[in-house]
Design an enzyme around this catalytic site. Structure first.
Site, short mmCIF file in Angstrom:
data_model
loop_
_atom_site.label_atom_id
_atom_site.label_comp_id
_atom_site.label_asym_id
_atom_site.label_seq_id
_atom_site.Cartn_x
_atom_site.Cartn_y
_atom_site.Cartn_z
N ASP A 200 0.70 -1.19 0.08
CA ASP A 200 0.08 0.11 -0.07
C ASP A 200 0.86 1.18 0.05
O ASP A 200 2.24 1.17 0.04
CB ASP A 200 -0.79 0.00 1.23
CG ASP A 200 -2.20 0.61 0.91
OD1 ASP A 200 -2.23 1.89 0.26
OD2 ASP A 200 -3.43 0.13 1.20
N GLY A 226 4.29 1.66 -1.97
CA GLY A 226 4.58 2.15 -3.19
C GLY A 226 3.17 2.40 -3.84
O GLY A 226 2.10 2.21 -3.22
N PHE A 228 0.56 0.97 -6.86
CA PHE A 228 0.62 -0.11 -7.64
C PHE A 228 0.63 0.25 -9.00
O PHE A 228 0.41 -0.72 -9.95
CB PHE A 228 -0.64 -1.02 -7.07
CG PHE A 228 -1.91 -0.55 -6.75
CD1 PHE A 228 -2.61 0.41 -7.59
CD2 PHE A 228 -2.64 -0.93 -5.57
CE1 PHE A 228 -3.80 1.18 -7.31
CE2 PHE A 228 -3.65 -0.25 -5.21
CZ PHE A 228 -4.37 0.80 -5.92
N HIS A 246 -12.83 -1.46 -7.58
CA HIS A 246 -13.93 -0.37 -7.87
C HIS A 246 -13.47 1.10 -7.67
O HIS A 246 -14.28 1.99 -7.87
CB HIS A 246 -15.14 -0.68 -6.86
CG HIS A 246 -15.00 -0.62 -5.56
ND1 HIS A 246 -15.88 -1.13 -4.28
CD2 HIS A 246 -13.92 -0.09 -4.84
CE1 HIS A 246 -15.52 -0.54 -3.37
NE2 HIS A 246 -14.30 -0.31 -3.25
#
Length: 338
Positions: A200, A226, A228, A246
């Site tokens: 995360d 980091g 993604f 989502h």
């Protein structure tokens, strides 16, 4: 007690009841905000005792309390109010089972944003007033967001762990967008042979370390910071993406599934869960969540299983299956060839 079914919209009174359903919701949101259920966890109290404890004026107090009785959030006997079983279990701050973190976020963020739904539909733009980048730079607001995510995982985590039966076949698990590791902590405690990883934003790491210490899992979980979208992901046998896709548009969702494929070790699996739009039993509530995404993200929405299956096939997964998860989620299991 107030009916929990949809009002009869063939009648004008039913239409008006539906149009004013936000009033019931705001009564509950306010009760959590003011700490009513936490106050009453010490025992039943009179209206005057509640007024003093919460620092309220008094006007409208009896109507508010009686509405919460009608909504089955409070009980009233001999002039005293008490929590119902559900309120006492799930809405008392400080308890492990507390789910009020998400309700607090709804009151602070979603409720005002829904008041601007017409503007969102006209423009397609978020109405929350701040993007997630601003949230993560404010430790206080970030802490509130994390509490809301923890509220979800307290309920959904055990269901997710039970739903997937392949934990024993693997040695490591990675949660992409795993916040402070609440789900990973549940997984590695339930299956002690597993090591856990959380990926995360770097700002989450202090909260992650707090969770690891709190759960006594030092050495069994690691944090990887980091973005993604731009940074490499660590590898694992089981990769989890839950309530993350989502937040993004269709193209971004496909990109993240392809990136997750590279992260899954040969022979491993990708587990994705979200409020997908295919389940008839939860379609109404999941359409509401999809509109939440309209209001608080730049391009996010809920999506269908067909879309996700397509992303998984394009990424290269050898087989894809799915099953219901909990009341409203769907779990997709995508297996990578050895």
């Amino acid at each position: 007690m107030t009916s929990t079914t949809t009002p009869d919209t063939s009648r004008p009174d039913g239409i008006l009841r539906l149009a004013n359903a936000f009033c019931d919701a705001k009564a509950l949101l306010t009760a959590v905000e003011l700490g009513l259920f936490t106050t009453l966890s010490a025992g039943p109290a009179t209206e005057e005792e509640i007024r003093k404890a919460l620092g309220l004026h008094g006007r409208g107090l009896s109507d508010w309390l009686d509405l919460l009785v009608e909504l089955d959030m409070l009980e009233r006997a001999d002039g005293r109010y008490a929590n119902t079983t559900g309120a006492d279990r799930y809405l008392v701050r400080g308890q492990e089972s507390y789910i009020g973190g998400f309700i607090e976020r709804s009151n602070r963020n979603l409720y005002p944003a829904w008041g601007r739904l017409s503007e969102a539909l006209r423009t397609g733009e978020s109405q929350s007033g701040s993007d997630f980048g601003a949230v993560v730079e404010n430790p206080r607001i970030l802490g509130q967001f994390i509490n809301s995510m923890d509220a979800f995982i307290r309920v959904l985590g055990p269901q997710f762990i039970e739903a997937y039966d392949g934990w024993a076949d693997y040695g490591s698990v990675l949660d992409i967008g795993g916040c402070r590791g609440a789900l990973t902590a549940q997984i590695v405690k339930a299956h002690p042979h597993l090591t856990g990883k959380v990926f995360d934003l770097p700002q989450m790491e202090p909260f992650f370390q707090e969770k690891v210490a709190e759960q006594g899992l030092d050495g069994r979980m690691s944090f990887h910071g980091g973005s993604f979208f731009t940074d490499p992901l660590p590898s694992a046998d089981i990769v989890v993406i839950g309530h993350v896709l989502h937040d993004w548009d269709r193209e971004q969702r496909g990109f993240l599934v392809r990136k997750a494929y590279e992260s899954v070790n040969p022979g491993g699996v990708l587990l994705v869960y979200d409020r997908m739009l295919d389940r008839a039993s939860s379609r109404q509530v999941n359409l509401v969540v999809s509109l939440d995404m309209l209001l608080v993200t730049e391009g996010g929405s809920e999506y269908t299983l067909d879309e996700l299956r397509g992303h998984a096939r394009e990424a290269g997964f050898a087989s894809v299956t799915d099953q219901p998860l909990g009341e409203d989620d769907t779990l997709l299991i995508a297996r990578k060839a050895s």
